[in-house]
Scaffold this motif. Structure first.
Motif: not given
Lengths: 198, 198
Positions: A9, A12, A15-17, A43, A46, A50, A53, A62, B30-32, B35, B37, B39-43
């Motif tokens: 976690l 993950a 890796r966010l900016p 959660l 997201l 997800s 989207l 988007v 970034h997450l959108m 998706r 690489n 969003l899914q790993p974070l989720l």
């Protein structure tokens, strides 16, 4: 330190900016402490995003619906179209709430260096939108970079034959800009586009 | 600007420490965009942690298992116990990898102002752990604040009657600390605890 799942976690989040490894760890601790008020809402949000989207098949934005909330908004002026490079540009412009029309996201900019050609962007779709009629003005809102301006130039050429007004964002001093700190390019633009004092 | 669902995600992210509204929006974009690489790993990571999150019934650490990965690690020295205020302190200490023993999280600090009394912390459980035997040394690693030191003093009194060595973290100059910039309290501590040059 912590279990593999918690590390995953933290990685993950890191890796966010805007978040590095250290602040990601702080965020994880925060999430674990405030399980009901922070972890669960994040959660759930997201998960919803997800699932829903999608890329708007009209403008390329988007969003969680297709057409996107802007294209679906009947209060938006259909006769005005603002062309931007990226979704982030659309968001930035729309935050100012000054543009009443709709958008078109190109998905990038022409770049010989990066091998981005016109067919890699949504220019054909833009031409199709304009050729369908109903558009009075197209605002070219590309970045004030060499590649952005090349792209604007190319898009303008492709739209020339249609009966629409083409415009582009003004270049000049940014608000709060001090002459002493601005580059010569900006100063040259500001001087060239000078306006009579009312 | 964007749909309600995307706003909800941006708001949830903006409440994380280290992220404001602006960087939260950048993170959402970034997450959108990424998706698969991002969003899914974070989720997935959030989901796993949310399902498994538990507080260690031995030491009070938060982890994805109970007992936590530190209490369950047979390589940890069972005879040494380090008492900290919060889980974040445990993580900070354990990152240094210098303490080979186990931990005890008090869950806060004594505070007359905030109405935190001994029974609001896990002090009774600490006393029970020590009274069970097997502990040789208890390191009091509270913050170097008035409340932290009051708590350390109280815990020390409660543990006095047991045959364990009590120690506390050294106070003095932080690494890289310049005398000119340090407060008088730190300087006084450093001077009082001065050591002979070897």
């Amino acid at each position: 330190m912590a279990s593999r799942e918690i590390e995953a976690l933290a990685n993950a989040l890191a890796r966010l900016p805007g978040l590095g490894p250290r602040s990601a760890r702080r965020a994880v601790l925060h999430l674990m402490k405030k399980r009901e008020n922070a972890l669960q809402p994040l959660l759930a949000a997201l998960q919803t995003v997800s699932e829903k989207l999608s890329t708007c098949s009209t403008c390329g934005n988007v969003d969680t619906s297709d057409p996107c909330s802007i294209c679906a908004d009947p209060r938006r002026d259909e006769t005005m179209l603002c062309v931007v490079e990226e979704v982030s540009d659309l968001w930035a412009l729309d935050r100012s709430r000054l543009f009443p029309g709709r958008y078109h996201v190109l998905g990038g900019r022409l770049s010989a260096l990066e091998g981005v050609r016109p067919e890699d962007l949504t220019i054909d779709r833009l031409v199709a939108r304009v050729s369908n009629g109903g558009t009075d003005e197209v605002v070219l809102a590309m970045n004030a970079t060499l590649e952005g301006q090349t792209t604007a130039h190319y898009v303008a050429e492709r739209l020339e034959k249609f009966p629409v007004r083409l415009s582009q964002l003004a270049h000049g001093l940014p608000v709060g800009g001090e002459l002493d700190y601005l580059d010569e390019g900006t100063l040259a633009q500001a001087l060239r586009a000078r306006r009579p004092v009312a």
